[in-house]
Design a protein around this motif. Structure first.
Motif, PDB file in Angstrom:
ATOM      1  N   ILE A 378     -19.547  -3.723 -26.808  1.00 53.68           N
ATOM      2  CA  ILE A 378     -18.815  -2.801 -27.733  1.00 53.68           C
ATOM      3  C   ILE A 378     -17.360  -3.418 -28.090  1.00 53.68           C
ATOM      4  CG2 ILE A 378     -17.998  -0.737 -28.427  1.00 53.68           C
ATOM      5  CD1 ILE A 378     -20.899  -0.954 -28.100  1.00 53.68           C
ATOM      6  N   GLY A 379     -17.286  -4.008 -29.340  1.00 51.26           N
ATOM      7  CA  GLY A 379     -15.939  -4.792 -29.624  1.00 51.26           C
ATOM      8  C   GLY A 379     -16.184  -6.254 -29.979  1.00 51.26           C
ATOM      9  N   TYR A 402     -11.946  -1.000 -30.149  1.00 53.15           N
ATOM     10  CA  TYR A 402     -13.007  -0.408 -29.578  1.00 53.15           C
ATOM     11  C   TYR A 402     -12.870  -0.461 -27.957  1.00 53.15           C
ATOM     12  CZ  TYR A 402     -15.494  -1.256 -33.997  1.00 53.15           C
ATOM     13  OH  TYR A 402     -16.053  -1.203 -35.226  1.00 53.15           O
ATOM     14  N   TYR A 411     -13.772  -2.314 -21.746  1.00 54.15           N
ATOM     15  CA  TYR A 411     -14.888  -2.256 -22.838  1.00 54.15           C
ATOM     16  C   TYR A 411     -16.308  -1.825 -22.384  1.00 54.15           C
ATOM     17  CZ  TYR A 411     -11.414  -4.567 -25.712  1.00 54.15           C
ATOM     18  OH  TYR A 411      -9.970  -4.698 -26.266  1.00 54.15           O
TER      19      TYR A 411
END
Length: 430
Positions: A378-379, A402, A411
């Motif tokens: 994610i990110g 994120y 993360y």
């Protein structure tokens, strides 16, 4: 046999669970007395429940037994409210079966009256500083702060700890030998409940006394300058009672203001459904697209004051009365996935399971060659790439919006099979 519960998970959705946590640290339940410490009967008295939480987390019992209820009135604690259903400490002589607090009151009554419980401490934060003579609106006989409260001088029947006045006087004296400021001194406040205080006849301590259980309230002052001041005095008082009962302990910190202030900042971590992990330190105020189930999510906090409140379409996370973050879900059905997780972190291979975390300095790679499994960091985005396994990822490759933390160094790494969420791990950049 030595037995002490120290590192615990506190699950708020377990079937048949009590409406509060109870932590038992025991060494010999047959031959040594048990001290019961209760925090949080009033939700706007954080010194009481944060002291009980530190007691449960950082004290090891070497001899004797200690039971701790840190969050008796959990819904009111979340709202920082004395009692969202009225004053719980006025419901112990009689309670309406329809009262929203009835289960909590009846369950703690059962615990108080258990045979092995030898002494009860009910922790509070009270207004002002108690003085036998009126000095002003803060220092006067109607104040409750900095007192050891008893309902009567002695129990009605013989008991090893039945001389309540003598014990409270001794504890007050010991506390007064280690004050942060001179005007913080403690005194005994005897409410003489049976004859002089109709309201206190409905209190937890008077219920205990009428069942031949020595019970004391410790009241630190709401006028103390900080939470760690209150917690300091609560813990000091509890240690006095443990000493009196012959309960031997070790704590993992020095009992001083600086140490307590730091410990109060430690929110630990949370797992959800055994496949999601969040470090609760410096968590962002809001996190979106969290893959939860539409119902029956199981939140397990490492902190005894951890709790969750569902608020329409989001989940608010609390440590005591402090809202830590809000989770905005994206719902997924429950999946039983067995995915071996192998990572390359700073060039070293590690194997992980869901709902865990790992640390890197430079970069990491999720190693996976299963065509049915998809990895989503994610990110991270790369044009044309849907599965982000087998790609080296550094901090500069990630979009900071994120991250889950305010420092933008943690993360989520999520795993899917056939586009169904299986679980996640957390990566922290040092």
């Amino acid at each position: 046999m030595y037995f002490s519960l120290f590192l615990l998970f506190f699950s708020i959705t377990s079937l048949n669970a009590l409406p509060f946590n109870i932590i038992k640290k025991e060494t010999d339940i047959l031959n040594t007395p048990t001290l019961l410490v209760i925090g949080g009967i009033h939700g706007n008295e954080p010194g009481s429940y944060f002291a009980a939480a530190l007691l449960s987390r950082y004290y090891h019992i070497k001899q004797g037994n200690l039971w701790i209820v840190p969050d008796l009135n959990r819904p009111s604690i979340q709202q920082d409210n004395r009692g969202i259903n009225g004053d719980m400490n006025r419901k112990f002589s009689d309670i309406d079966p329809q009262d929203a607090d009835v289960e909590t009151v009846q369950e703690i009554q059962k615990i108080i009256t258990e045979k092995q419980v030898a002494l009860i401490l009910n922790l509070h934060d009270g207004h002002g500083f108690y003085r036998k003579k009126h000095l002003n609106t803060i220092f006067n006989p109607n104040a409750w702060g900095q007192t050891c409260v008893i309902d009567q001088g002695t129990l009605d029947t013989e008991h090893p700890y039945g001389n309540l006045n003598e014990i409270a006087s001794k504890v007050s004296g010991e506390l007064n030998n280690d004050l942060i400021e001179g005007h913080h001194f403690f005194d005994v406040r005897n409410t003489n409940t049976r004859f002089d205080d109709e309201a206190m006849k409905h209190s937890l301590t008077y219920f205990a006394v009428t069942h031949n259980k020595p019970a004391f309230a410790i009241e630190t002052s709401k006028n103390l300058p900080s939470l760690h001041h209150k917690v300091f005095y609560h813990l000091h008082a509890i240690e006095c009672y443990m000493k009196l009962m012959g309960i031997k302990y070790e704590r993992t910190f020095d009992l001083n203001m600086d140490a307590i202030e730091q410990l109060l900042k430690n929110h630990d971590y949370l797992t959800i459904n055994n496949n999601i992990y969040f470090d609760l330190q410096n968590l962002k105020n809001s996190l979106s697209f969290i893959p939860l189930q539409s119902e029956r999510n199981e939140f397990k906090f490492a902190h005894p004051l951890g709790s969750v409140q569902k608020n329409k379409t989001q989940y608010d996370l609390f440590i005591g009365n402090q809202k830590i973050s809000t989770l905005i879900p994206s719902y997924h059905p429950k999946e039983l996935c067995s995915i071996p997780i192998t990572i390359l972190a700073d060039g070293k291979t590690q194997k992980l399971s869901f709902a865990t975390d790992f640390f890197v300095t430079a970069d990491f790679k999720i190693i996976n060659n299963d065509l049915n499994t998809r990895v989503n960091v994610i990110g991270f985005t790369k044009k044309g790439v849907k599965d982000e396994a087998n790609i080296l990822v550094g901090l500069s490759d990630l979009d900071s919006k994120y991250s889950i933390d305010t420092a933008h160094k943690s993360y989520r790494v999520e795993f899917y099979q056939k586009n169904r969420f299986c679980g996640m791990v957390l990566v922290h950049f040092k």
